[in-house]
Design a protein around this motif. Structure first.
Motif, PDB file in Angstrom:
ATOM      1  N   LEU A   1       0.844  -1.206   0.000  1.00 19.04           N
ATOM      2  CA  LEU A   1       0.000   0.000   0.000  1.00 19.04           C
ATOM      3  C   LEU A   1       0.876   1.253   0.000  1.00 19.04           C
TER       4      LEU A   1
ATOM      5  N   SER B   1       1.412   8.022   5.295  1.00 20.13           N
ATOM      6  CA  SER B   1       0.249   8.236   6.165  1.00 20.13           C
ATOM      7  C   SER B   1      -1.019   8.480   5.356  1.00 20.13           C
TER       8      SER B   1
ATOM      9  N   ALA C   1      -4.232   7.629   0.094  1.00 20.89           N
ATOM     10  CA  ALA C   1      -5.119   8.094  -0.975  1.00 20.89           C
ATOM     11  C   ALA C   1      -4.349   8.938  -1.993  1.00 20.89           C
TER      12      ALA C   1
ATOM     13  N   PHE D   1       8.781   0.283   1.783  1.00 19.98           N
ATOM     14  CA  PHE D   1       8.633  -0.296   3.128  1.00 19.98           C
ATOM     15  C   PHE D   1       7.630  -1.459   3.135  1.00 19.98           C
ATOM     16  N   ILE D   2       7.794  -2.368   2.196  1.00 21.00           N
ATOM     17  CA  ILE D   2       6.852  -3.487   2.085  1.00 21.00           C
ATOM     18  C   ILE D   2       7.475  -4.722   2.743  1.00 21.00           C
ATOM     19  N   SER D   3       6.930  -5.098   3.887  1.00 20.36           N
ATOM     20  CA  SER D   3       7.439  -6.279   4.610  1.00 20.36           C
ATOM     21  C   SER D   3       7.265  -7.516   3.742  1.00 20.36           C
TER      22      SER D   3
ATOM     23  N   ARG E   1     -11.241   1.199   0.438  1.00 21.45           N
ATOM     24  CA  ARG E   1     -12.081   0.731   1.554  1.00 21.45           C
ATOM     25  C   ARG E   1     -11.612  -0.637   2.022  1.00 21.45           C
TER      26      ARG E   1
ATOM     27  N   MET F   1      -8.584  -0.178   4.165  1.00 16.10           N
ATOM     28  CA  MET F   1      -8.900   0.343   5.508  1.00 16.10           C
ATOM     29  C   MET F   1      -9.472  -0.759   6.408  1.00 16.10           C
ATOM     30  N   LYS F   2     -10.294  -1.627   5.831  1.00 16.64           N
ATOM     31  CA  LYS F   2     -10.845  -2.738   6.632  1.00 16.64           C
ATOM     32  C   LYS F   2      -9.733  -3.698   7.032  1.00 16.64           C
TER      33      LYS F   2
ATOM     34  N   ARG G   1      -4.324  -3.462  12.783  1.00 16.48           N
ATOM     35  CA  ARG G   1      -3.984  -2.630  13.958  1.00 16.48           C
ATOM     36  C   ARG G   1      -4.212  -3.394  15.261  1.00 16.48           C
TER      37      ARG G   1
ATOM     38  N   GLU H   1       1.562   0.649  10.050  1.00 17.37           N
ATOM     39  CA  GLU H   1       0.102   0.425  10.031  1.00 17.37           C
ATOM     40  C   GLU H   1      -0.666   1.626  10.597  1.00 17.37           C
TER      41      GLU H   1
ATOM     42  N   ILE I   1      -7.889   9.397  13.430  1.00 18.47           N
ATOM     43  CA  ILE I   1      -9.057   8.515  13.237  1.00 18.47           C
ATOM     44  C   ILE I   1      -9.980   8.605  14.458  1.00 18.47           C
TER      45      ILE I   1
ATOM     46  N   ARG J   1     -11.696  12.013  14.644  1.00 18.13           N
ATOM     47  CA  ARG J   1     -12.696  12.168  13.594  1.00 18.13           C
ATOM     48  C   ARG J   1     -13.981  11.419  13.963  1.00 18.13           C
TER      49      ARG J   1
HETATM   50  C1  LIG Z   1      -6.275   8.376   8.230  1.00 20.53           C
HETATM   51  C2  LIG Z   1      -7.049   7.727   7.103  1.00 20.53           C
HETATM   52  C3  LIG Z   1      -8.117   6.796   7.661  1.00 20.53           C
HETATM   53  C4  LIG Z   1      -7.760   8.845   6.337  1.00 20.53           C
HETATM   54  O1  LIG Z   1      -8.257   8.409   5.159  1.00 20.53           O
HETATM   55  P1  LIG Z   1      -8.942   9.421   4.097  1.00 20.53           P
HETATM   56  O2  LIG Z   1      -9.320  10.716   4.742  1.00 20.53           O
HETATM   57  O3  LIG Z   1      -8.074   9.503   2.892  1.00 20.53           O
HETATM   58  O4  LIG Z   1     -10.222   8.636   3.691  1.00 20.53           O
HETATM   59  P2  LIG Z   1     -11.691   8.682   4.293  1.00 20.53           P
HETATM   60  O5  LIG Z   1     -12.379   9.851   3.649  1.00 20.53           O
HETATM   61  O6  LIG Z   1     -11.718   8.563   5.758  1.00 20.53           O
HETATM   62  O7  LIG Z   1     -12.310   7.353   3.698  1.00 20.53           O
HETATM   63  C5  LIG Z   1     -12.362   7.108   2.285  1.00 20.53           C
HETATM   64  C6  LIG Z   1     -13.309   5.939   2.074  1.00 20.53           C
HETATM   65  O8  LIG Z   1     -12.841   4.806   2.810  1.00 20.53           O
HETATM   66  C7  LIG Z   1     -13.839   4.404   3.758  1.00 20.53           C
HETATM   67  N1  LIG Z   1     -13.190   3.984   5.001  1.00 20.53           N
HETATM   68  C8  LIG Z   1     -12.341   4.688   5.753  1.00 20.53           C
HETATM   69  N2  LIG Z   1     -11.951   3.975   6.821  1.00 20.53           N
HETATM   70  C9  LIG Z   1     -12.617   2.803   6.729  1.00 20.53           C
HETATM   71  C10 LIG Z   1     -12.652   1.638   7.541  1.00 20.53           C
HETATM   72  N3  LIG Z   1     -11.927   1.564   8.670  1.00 20.53           N
HETATM   73  N4  LIG Z   1     -13.425   0.602   7.157  1.00 20.53           N
HETATM   74  C11 LIG Z   1     -14.154   0.665   6.020  1.00 20.53           C
HETATM   75  N5  LIG Z   1     -14.162   1.737   5.190  1.00 20.53           N
HETATM   76  C12 LIG Z   1     -13.401   2.787   5.557  1.00 20.53           C
HETATM   77  C13 LIG Z   1     -14.695   5.643   3.990  1.00 20.53           C
HETATM   78  O9  LIG Z   1     -15.978   5.286   4.433  1.00 20.53           O
HETATM   79  C14 LIG Z   1     -14.706   6.230   2.590  1.00 20.53           C
HETATM   80  O10 LIG Z   1     -15.619   5.472   1.815  1.00 20.53           O
HETATM   81  P3  LIG Z   1     -16.559   6.160   0.726  1.00 20.53           P
HETATM   82  O11 LIG Z   1     -15.653   6.651  -0.349  1.00 20.53           O
HETATM   83  O12 LIG Z   1     -17.255   7.282   1.418  1.00 20.53           O
HETATM   84  O13 LIG Z   1     -17.455   5.079   0.261  1.00 20.53           O
HETATM   85  C15 LIG Z   1      -6.123   6.935   6.172  1.00 20.53           C
HETATM   86  O14 LIG Z   1      -5.355   7.813   5.410  1.00 20.53           O
HETATM   87  C16 LIG Z   1      -5.180   6.031   6.932  1.00 20.53           C
HETATM   88  O15 LIG Z   1      -5.582   5.024   7.538  1.00 20.53           O
HETATM   89  N6  LIG Z   1      -3.889   6.322   6.896  1.00 20.53           N
HETATM   90  C17 LIG Z   1      -2.845   5.486   7.451  1.00 20.53           C
HETATM   91  C18 LIG Z   1      -2.368   4.528   6.391  1.00 20.53           C
HETATM   92  C19 LIG Z   1      -1.670   3.334   6.982  1.00 20.53           C
HETATM   93  O16 LIG Z   1      -2.019   2.839   8.033  1.00 20.53           O
HETATM   94  N7  LIG Z   1      -0.727   2.825   6.256  1.00 20.53           N
HETATM   95  C20 LIG Z   1      -0.028   1.674   6.674  1.00 20.53           C
HETATM   96  C21 LIG Z   1       0.302   0.815   5.521  1.00 20.53           C
HETATM   97  S1  LIG Z   1       0.760  -0.823   5.863  1.00 20.53           S
HETATM   98  C22 LIG Z   1       2.108  -0.755   6.891  1.00 20.53           C
HETATM   99  O17 LIG Z   1       2.412   0.180   7.504  1.00 20.53           O
HETATM  100  C23 LIG Z   1       2.960  -1.959   7.112  1.00 20.53           C
HETATM  101  C24 LIG Z   1       2.592  -3.044   6.281  1.00 20.53           C
HETATM  102  S2  LIG Z   1       3.736  -4.209   6.206  1.00 20.53           S
HETATM  103  O18 LIG Z   1       4.213  -4.691   7.396  1.00 20.53           O
HETATM  104  O19 LIG Z   1       4.412  -4.306   5.033  1.00 20.53           O
END
Ligand SMILES: CC(C)(COP(=O)(O)OP(=O)(O)OC[C@H]1O[C@@H](n2cnc3c(N)ncnc32)[C@H](O)[C@@H]1OP(=O)(O)O)[C@@H](O)C(=O)NCCC(=O)NCCSC(=O)CCS(=O)O
Length: 379
Positions: free
Chosen positions: A124, A131, A134, A156-158, A233, A236-237, A243, A363, A372, A375
């Motif tokens: 992702l 952060s 999108a 940074f893809i594990s 979406r 995010m799920k 998390r 994450e 989050i 909000r």
């Molecule tokens: C902080 C954020 C949640 C903010 O996101 P946005 O402001 O860009 O988006 P939203 O307007 O909130 O939502 C857009 C869309 O998605 C739906 N949504 C949001 N959250 C959820 C949820 N929890 N479950 C289901 N749906 C969700 C929301 O309803 C909107 O839908 P519609 O378009 O209205 O239908 C986000 O930017 C965020 O979480 N940022 C952090 C990113 C992150 O955690 N990255 C980590 C990547 S993986 C990693 O770190 C390690 C992996 S590995 O070990 O390799």
């Protein structure tokens, strides 16, 4: 232990705890010191059902409750957080297929992943979109045969360099923002897909992270997971689940630090008496245990909501925020109690401190979790 756990959950935790201490813990220091990929544990994790612990039995998974999953991840993290990181990244990949894909895609990818025959990675994050995913740049354009042409860079893809498949998020409609992002499952052998060398990191040195480039990779139509535009979406799920697993990793690391600290104060003597008699150190232990207990309860609450198929995004963010900050506090206090011995690399505590640090970042950083949570409060 907790109002959230059944006897079955506790039995699973005990089995995984024994496995973690007998099989995983003895290699953890060497994996870290030599920066060896924790994949050497993959077969053993598979044998005990851990590689499919997040998946239903229908698709070859263990079919256990998310509460048992939490406890299992905690037990494993107490032995080796690098191994746990490899496993939880694999869960992110398989959760993406489970939550985003069709029954045919489940059948194609999940049983092998659950059995540990294929390792997954979750792509992702991008170099300039961490952060705020999108704002990604990776694109997937339709080709004449109904497939996709994938181009871009993920960072940074594990697991990526060791993985057999990646779930990848890309823009299929760049004008539509988050609603223009789609999810794909991509075979790592796809021509045009290249993975860099593992990125040297402060902690989780056995949980390798990589940059991944997609140079006009041609994907078949069935690489698309779910409808076009549903990828954000789905991500995010998946991250809601992830998390809670990070919170479990944090309680596992912190529990190991507390266990070591209790043993240390009983064994270390000053003027012929164990330092456990000092009230200052007793208060340290009491604060560490209280902090840890609160984090575990928050994590189990989120896991329990997930088990009951209730929305738990807010509780997952709270659990991840609190547990990751707690792991920093507890491991730091533990090191302070050990003095110079805690700082020395001969003890595992030094590793626990380093491994805990990323938990506040990946994450979704602590700041993102606060966004989050706030909000949701202000909705
Ligand atoms: C902080 C954020 C949640 C903010 O996101 P946005 O402001 O860009 O988006 P939203 O307007 O909130 O939502 C857009 C869309 O998605 C739906 N949504 C949001 N959250 C959820 C949820 N929890 N479950 C289901 N749906 C969700 C929301 O309803 C909107 O839908 P519609 O378009 O209205 O239908 C986000 O930017 C965020 O979480 N940022 C952090 C990113 C992150 O955690 N990255 C980590 C990547 S993986 C990693 O770190 C390690 C992996 S590995 O070990 O390799």
């Amino acid at each position: 232990m907790s109002p959230f756990c059944t006897e079955d959950d506790l039995a699973i935790a005990e089995t995984v705890g024994r496995f973690a201490q007998d099989v995983v813990a003895p290699r953890a220091q060497a994996i870290d010191a030599e920066e060896r990929f924790a994949g050497e544990h993959l077969q053993a994790l598979a044998d005990i059902g851990l590689t499919g612990m997040n998946l239903p039995a229908e698709w070859g998974g263990a079919g256990v409750s998310p509460v048992a999953l939490y406890l299992a991840v905690e037990a494993l993290a107490g032995a080796c957080a690098s191994t746990t990181s490899m496993l939880t990244a694999h869960f992110l990949a398989t959760d993406t297929i489970l939550l985003g894909g069709s029954a045919d895609q489940h059948r194609q990818w999940l049983p092998d992943a659950a059995a540990g025959r294929r390792l997954g990675a979750f792509a992702l994050t991008e170099p300039r979109a961490g952060s705020n995913p999108a704002d990604m740049r990776t694109k997937a354009e339709r080709t004449a045969d109904g497939g996709f042409r994938l181009s871009g860079v993920k960072h940074f893809i594990s697991n990526a360099g060791h993985a057999d498949f990646l779930t990848v998020f890309a823009l299929t409609d760049p004008a539509a923002g988050a609603r223009g992002i789609s999810a794909f499952v991509v075979d790592r052998r796809t021509p045009g897909l290249t993975v860099g060398a593992p990125e040297p990191t402060m902690g989780l040195r056995g949980g390798h992270v990589f940059e991944v480039s997609f140079d006009n990779c041609l994907l078949p139509p069935d690489a698309l997971l779910g409808p076009e535009g549903s990828g954000f979406r789905t991500a995010m799920k998946v991250l809601d689940n992830g998390r809670v697993e990070i919170a479990a990793t944090c309680t596992g690391i912190a529990q190991a630090a507390l266990t070591d600290s209790i043993a240390w104060v009983k064994q270390r003597e000053v003027e012929g008496e164990p330092i456990a008699r000092f009230q200052g150190l007793q208060w340290y232990l009491a604060d560490m245990a209280t902090d840890l207990d609160a984090a575990r309860l928050l994590g189990l609450r989120a896991a329990s909501l997930r088990a009951n198929h209730q929305r738990f995004s807010q509780e997952a963010a709270i659990a991840k925020l609190f547990a990751s900050e707690m792991a920093g506090r507890v491991t730091d206090k533990a090191l302070q109690m050990h003095g110079g011995y805690g700082y020395a690399r001969a003890m595992r505590l030094e590793r626990l401190v380093r491994d805990a640090r990323i938990m506040r970042i990946y994450e979704g950083s602590s700041e993102i979790q606060r966004n989050i949570i706030a909000r949701n409060l202000l909705k």
